[in-house]
Motif scaffolding. Structure first.
Motif, short mmCIF file in Angstrom:
data_model
loop_
_atom_site.label_atom_id
_atom_site.label_comp_id
_atom_site.label_asym_id
_atom_site.label_seq_id
_atom_site.Cartn_x
_atom_site.Cartn_y
_atom_site.Cartn_z
N ALA A 3 0.82 -1.20 0.00
CA ALA A 3 0.00 0.00 0.00
C ALA A 3 0.86 1.26 0.00
O ALA A 3 0.39 2.34 0.33
N VAL A 4 2.11 1.15 -0.39
CA VAL A 4 2.98 2.32 -0.50
C VAL A 4 2.46 3.19 -1.63
O VAL A 4 2.20 2.71 -2.73
N GLN A 14 15.36 3.68 -2.92
CA GLN A 14 16.54 4.06 -2.13
C GLN A 14 16.82 3.03 -1.04
O GLN A 14 17.98 2.67 -0.80
N ILE A 15 15.77 2.58 -0.36
CA ILE A 15 15.93 1.58 0.70
C ILE A 15 16.56 0.33 0.13
O ILE A 15 17.52 -0.21 0.68
N SER A 45 10.72 11.81 8.67
CA SER A 45 10.51 10.75 9.66
C SER A 45 9.12 10.12 9.56
O SER A 45 8.98 8.89 9.58
N TYR A 46 8.08 10.96 9.47
CA TYR A 46 6.71 10.44 9.41
C TYR A 46 6.46 9.66 8.12
O TYR A 46 5.84 8.59 8.13
N ILE A 51 6.00 4.39 5.18
CA ILE A 51 6.52 3.50 4.14
C ILE A 51 6.95 2.17 4.75
O ILE A 51 6.58 1.10 4.25
N LEU A 52 7.71 2.22 5.83
CA LEU A 52 8.19 0.99 6.46
C LEU A 52 7.03 0.16 7.00
O LEU A 52 7.04 -1.08 6.90
N GLU A 53 6.04 0.82 7.56
CA GLU A 53 4.87 0.09 8.06
C GLU A 53 4.16 -0.66 6.93
O GLU A 53 3.76 -1.82 7.09
N GLU A 54 4.02 -0.02 5.78
CA GLU A 54 3.35 -0.67 4.66
C GLU A 54 4.19 -1.79 4.05
O GLU A 54 3.66 -2.80 3.61
N LEU A 55 5.50 -1.63 4.03
CA LEU A 55 6.37 -2.68 3.51
C LEU A 55 6.35 -3.92 4.41
O LEU A 55 6.61 -5.03 3.95
#
Length: 89
Positions: A3-4, A14-15, A45-46, A51-55
């Motif tokens: 859902a990103v 980039q990650i 940060s937010y 993004i990390l939560e969705e990944l």
């Protein structure tokens, strides 16, 4: 699938680049996300938290379930309908 939001795809790229893995590896192995250096990424940060939560939750679709309308093939014009019928949409 994640859902990103499309505007954040560049950050996901980039990650993956900083970890030297393909994007698919991030989705299949969310534990890789613990290894990132947040200071090397171009997101706030937010935004990065989102993004990390969705990944970490691949395959989840945040949209409501869509039910396609059913059409009566015999009704070709609105004048052919009845006032007691209930229409969706």
């Amino acid at each position: 699938m994640t859902a990103v939001h499309p505007e954040s795809y560049q950050v996901v790229e980039q990650i993956a680049q900083t970890l030297n893995v393909p994007i698919e590896a991030l989705i299949k192995n969310p534990q890789l996300l613990e290894k990132i250096d947040r200071n090397r990424l171009s997101a706030g940060s937010y935004t990065l938290d989102d993004i990390l939560e969705e990944l970490r939750k691949p395959g989840r679709d945040p949209r409501d379930k869509f039910v396609a309308p059913v059409f009566n093939e015999q009704v070709r014009e609105i004048s052919m309908s009845s006032p007691v019928w209930h229409w969706k949409g």
